[in-house]
Write a protein that holds these residues in place. Structure first.
Motif: not given
Length: 357
Positions: A6-14, A283-291, A307-318
């Motif tokens: 579950g954590v891995l899937f959320h990371f990919i979605g994030g 953008w859509y793939l975030q929800f595919f992997f969130y599911g 899900h949100m934490a991974f997105i924030i992490l990746i956004s800041n890394a970018w």
């Protein structure tokens, strides 16, 4: 094992969500509305039914047979979330990828995690945690602690944004580009509040996902929960999101007379089209992997926070990789890096919480 998957899937979605705006930054000689609505056609209209068709046989029948109230509330929350998604693009435009995403998604994380729990406290349902779960169990306290850590990380990212604005105040106009902290923060707060409606929409559309799940389990006994059950729900949610964004972008295209952007001689048409398609699909793939992550962790606070934490992490890394923080002071760099580290720690804490249930 389910928790790790579950954590891995959320990371990919994030990663998908935190990365989707990068192709937009490469689009040349098109207005924001021209590229946003084109990418949105892939995000909301083209890719979701394609994903459902590939994963859920007869998904259209599930939608057609769903209760009208289920469809109505799912669509309504999709419309509200669409406003959040629309202003997300503007927030990133005015604040940058890292700061804009941190504030918007941080607020969305808190509201999206806690509001359903408050609802289920007063309206109990099987498999759903009420707000008391966060204060009466070891797992709940751990989740709450992880969320609070993430808020601290978001605060540091926001502090870095304020310091960045000060450092840019003496720079020339070209260096500042679209950066505007005042307008950006207002847009980000609106976006963050309404973006949480996506989690509410998933809750509202759960009966459709349950039908897909039960049909799959009947055909595949003893194989656990259906990874792609939410793909049918996304279609209805994203109809609502498309309506909001289409109306606003169409208004801007006519108001600003930017509909002609698509025929500009100076704009690389094919390249821009491909970049928008890539951005929308990513953008859509975030929800595919969130599911997929939700099917392993459950559609509760843990899934939404991760899900949100991974997105924030990746956004800041970018933001760091794209040199959005180039030329700022040492204290600004320290704030943004500290924020990223604390967000990573919060992810570890929330992931560990699932092992305590």
């Amino acid at each position: 094992m389910n928790a790790i998957a579950g954590v891995l899937f959320h990371f990919i979605g994030g990663f998908a969500s935190g990365s989707f705006y990068v192709p937009y930054k490469k689009v040349k000689d098109w207005s924001w509305e021209a590229m946003w609505i084109l990418g949105g056609l892939f995000s909301w209209i083209i890719v979701p039914p394609l994903a459902a068709w590939l994963t859920i046989p007869n998904f259209s029948d599930i939608i057609a047979q769903a209760d009208k109230s289920v469809l109505g509330f799912t669509f309504l929350f999709g419309v509200l979330w669409g406003i959040g998604g629309l202003t997300y693009g503007l927030g990133v435009r005015y604040l940058g990828v890292s700061l804009g995403s941190s504030i918007i998604l941080g607020l969305s994380m808190v509201l999206g995690a806690l509001m359903p729990a408050i609802y289920y406290f007063f309206n109990p349902a099987d498999g759903k945690h009420g707000i008391d779960f966060f204060f009466s169990t070891a797992s709940g306290l751990c989740v709450l602690g992880g969320m609070l850590l993430c808020v601290v990380g978001i605060y540091l990212c926001g502090k870095a944004g304020v310091l960045k604005e000060k450092s840019l105040s003496s720079a020339n106009v070209q260096d500042k580009k679209d950066y505007n902290f005042g307008i950006g923060i207002i847009v980000a707060l609106i976006s963050g509040a309404l973006s949480a409606c996506f989690n509410f929409a998933i809750e509202a559309g759960k009966p459709m996902a349950d039908v897909a799940n039960e049909l799959w389990k009947a055909a595949n006994p003893d194989q656990g929960e259906f990874l792609y059950q939410n793909n049918v729900t996304y279609i209805v949610i994203l109809w609502g999101g498309f309506l909001t964004n289409f109306v606003w972008c169409a208004y801007l295209l006519f108001k600003n007379k930017t509909l002609t952007d698509y025929s500009k001689a100076s704009a690389p048409l094919t390249k821009n089209l491909l970049l928008c398609a890539l951005a929308g699909t990513t953008w859509y793939l975030q929800f595919f992997f969130y599911g997929m992550g939700e099917s392993r962790l459950g559609n509760g606070a843990s899934s939404w926070i991760l899900h949100m934490a991974f997105i924030i992490l990746i956004s800041n890394a970018w933001g760091v990789l794209l040199k959005e923080w180039k030329g700022v002071s040492k204290s600004t760099h320290t704030a943004i890096i500290s924020g990223i580290v604390i967000i990573i720690l919060s992810i570890c804490v929330v992931g560990f919480a699932k092992t305590l249930e």
